[in-house]
Design an enzyme around this catalytic site. Structure first.
Site, PDB file in Angstrom:
ATOM      1  N   LYS A  79     -19.817  30.061 -64.938  1.00 18.19           N
ATOM      2  CA  LYS A  79     -19.125  29.018 -64.176  1.00 18.19           C
ATOM      3  C   LYS A  79     -20.090  27.965 -63.658  1.00 18.19           C
ATOM      4  O   LYS A  79     -19.755  26.774 -63.617  1.00 18.19           O
ATOM      5  CB  LYS A  79     -18.342  29.666 -63.030  1.00 18.19           C
ATOM      6  CG  LYS A  79     -17.114  30.421 -63.528  1.00 18.19           C
ATOM      7  CD  LYS A  79     -16.321  31.055 -62.410  1.00 18.19           C
ATOM      8  CE  LYS A  79     -15.082  31.746 -62.975  1.00 18.19           C
ATOM      9  NZ  LYS A  79     -14.291  32.420 -61.928  1.00 18.19           N
ATOM     10  N   LYS A 102     -12.644  31.042 -74.151  1.00 19.54           N
ATOM     11  CA  LYS A 102     -11.645  31.784 -73.399  1.00 19.54           C
ATOM     12  C   LYS A 102     -10.697  30.786 -72.724  1.00 19.54           C
ATOM     13  O   LYS A 102     -11.121  29.772 -72.178  1.00 19.54           O
ATOM     14  CB  LYS A 102     -12.326  32.628 -72.327  1.00 19.54           C
ATOM     15  CG  LYS A 102     -11.346  33.306 -71.380  1.00 19.54           C
ATOM     16  CD  LYS A 102     -11.946  33.520 -70.016  1.00 19.54           C
ATOM     17  CE  LYS A 102     -10.858  33.877 -69.024  1.00 19.54           C
ATOM     18  NZ  LYS A 102     -11.323  33.902 -67.631  1.00 19.54           N
ATOM     19  N   LYS A 143      -8.126  27.553 -66.922  1.00 20.74           N
ATOM     20  CA  LYS A 143      -7.776  26.275 -66.299  1.00 20.74           C
ATOM     21  C   LYS A 143      -9.018  25.427 -66.048  1.00 20.74           C
ATOM     22  O   LYS A 143      -8.991  24.204 -66.176  1.00 20.74           O
ATOM     23  CB  LYS A 143      -7.022  26.538 -64.981  1.00 20.74           C
ATOM     24  CG  LYS A 143      -5.629  27.130 -65.163  1.00 20.74           C
ATOM     25  CD  LYS A 143      -4.921  27.330 -63.860  1.00 20.74           C
ATOM     26  CE  LYS A 143      -5.352  28.576 -63.127  1.00 20.74           C
ATOM     27  NZ  LYS A 143      -4.828  29.813 -63.714  1.00 20.74           N
TER      28      LYS A 143
END
Length: 304
Positions: A110, A189, A192
Site C-alpha cells: 500500500k 488484485k 478500490k
C-alpha cells in the site's frame, strides 16, 4: 463452529468483495455461528471524510443484506459500535513487536501504491487481531491478501497467552482456493484503492464499460493465447466446468478468427452472467433500501 470476518467501509462494494468474502459469509451462515461486521475504523487508513465513511458504512450494511446475509442467522454489526475493539487493540499493541508489523506485505504494497505510511496503516494488523481475538472464532473467511494478517493475529495471541495464561483461541483462516485472489480489470488484485473494480451494483452501462476495459495480453494474433488471462479468471467465477474447458481449449488455437470470436463471445457471456446475478441481487437491494424500519432495526445508531 464460529465464523467471523469483516469488510471495509471504504467505498462501493465490488465483485472481489463478493466472491472473495461475502459469498463465504452467506454459505457459512447455514452451517456455522456467524459474526460479520463493517470495518469503519479500518477504512480510516485510506478514507478520512466523515460523511463518506458514514455513508459507506450504511451502504455496506445494506449490501450485506442484499447479498444474502440474514440477521436471523448471523450477527451483523458495525466495528465502531463496539468500543472493546479499540480497547483490546491498545492492550495488544503493548506486546506486539514493531518488527512484526514492518514485515506485513500488505503495508509495504500500500505504501508503494502511494498511501501515506502512517501509524494507522502500520498498526492495522493489531486492530484486525483485536477484531478477531475478542470473539474467539474458529475460522476467519478471508482473501489470500489477508492470510498473513491472520497469521499475525495468531502470533499476537500466542505471545499474549504466553505472558498471561490461555486467554485467546488461535483462529484458522479460511480461503477458497478458486477465489483466493479476484483479479481486477488491470490484472492486479481487485481493489478500490487500485481503481480496477467491477462494481456489484453498477448500471448496465457502467457494468459494460467496466467489463470491456478488462486488460488482455499483447500476444500477436497469429500465436496461441495464454488461457490464464484476466477475462478467463473472472469468467471462471461464473462458468460451469464444461464451459470453462471450452474456453481454455480455444485459447490454444492459432486461428485468428476462432480466437477473436471466442474472446468476444466470452466477454459477452461474462456480461450476461453479471446481468443475471445483478437482477437477483438488485431485487433484494431494492427491498432493503426501501424498508426503513428493517434497516433501523439492525443499524439504528447510524440513523441518528
Amino acid at each position: 463452529m464460529r465464523s467471523l470476518s469483516g469488510i471495509q467501509a471504504s467505498g462501493v462494494l465490488h465483485i472481489g468483495n463478493y466472491f472473495g468474502a461475502i459469498k463465504q459469509f452467506v454459505e457459512n451462515q447455514e452451517k456455522n455461528e456467524g459474526l460479520y461486521f463493517i470495518a469503519d475504523y479500518h477504512a480510516l487508513t485510506s478514507l478520512r471524510d466523515p460523511k463518506a465513511v458514514r455513508e459507506n458504512t450504511l451502504n455496506a450494511a445494506m449490501d450485506f443484506l442484499a447479498l444474502g446475509l440474514d440477521p436471523e442467522k448471523s450477527i451483523i454489526f458495525v466495528q465502531s459500535d463496539v468500543p472493546e475493539h479499540t480497547e483490546l487493540m491498545w492492550i495488544l499493541m503493548n506486546i506486539t513487536p514493531v518488527g512484526l508489523l514492518e514485515r506485513a506485505v500488505s503495508y509495504k504494497e500500500k505504501v508503494e501504491k502511494g498511501l501515506s505510511p502512517n501509524a494507522g496503516l502500520l498498526t492495522y494488523p493489531v486492530l484486525m487481531a483485536a477484531d478477531i481475538l475478542m470473539y474467539d472464532p474458529d475460522i476467519v473467511p478471508v482473501g489470500k491478501d489477508q492470510k498473513q494478517h491472520i497469521e499475525m493475529a495468531r502470533d499476537i495471541a500466542t505471545k499474549f497467552n504466553g505472558e498471561y495464561g490461555e486467554t485467546f483461541k488461535l483462529p484458522e483462516e479460511e480461503t477458497l482456493k478458486e477465489v483466493a485472489v479476484v483479479p481486477g480489470t488491470d490484472g492486479q488484485k481487485m481493489s478500490k484503492s487500485y481503481g480496477n473494480t467491477i462494481q456489484m451494483f453498477a448500471t448496465k452501462a457502467e457494468l459494460k464499460k467496466q467489463v470491456m476495459s478488462i486488460v488482455t495480453d499483447s500476444t500477436p494474433l497469429e500465436e496461441p493465447k495464454d488461457p490464464e488471462n484476466n477475462i478467463t479468471k473472472l469468467y471462471e467465477l461464473f462458468a460451469t466446468k464444461e464451459e470453462l474447458a471450452e474456453v481454455l481449449t480455444s485459447y490454444y488455437s492459432t486461428r485468428v478468427d476462432m480466437i477473436e470470436k471466442r474472446r468476444s463471445k466470452e466477454s459477452k457471456e461474462l456480461l450476461q452472467e453479471f446481468y443475471k446475478k445483478d437482477e437477483n441481487i438488485k431485487d433484494r437491494k431494492s427491498f432493503t433500501n426501501s424498508n426503513l424500519s428493517f434497516q433501523e432495526k439492525i443499524f439504528y445508531k447510524h440513523y441518528k
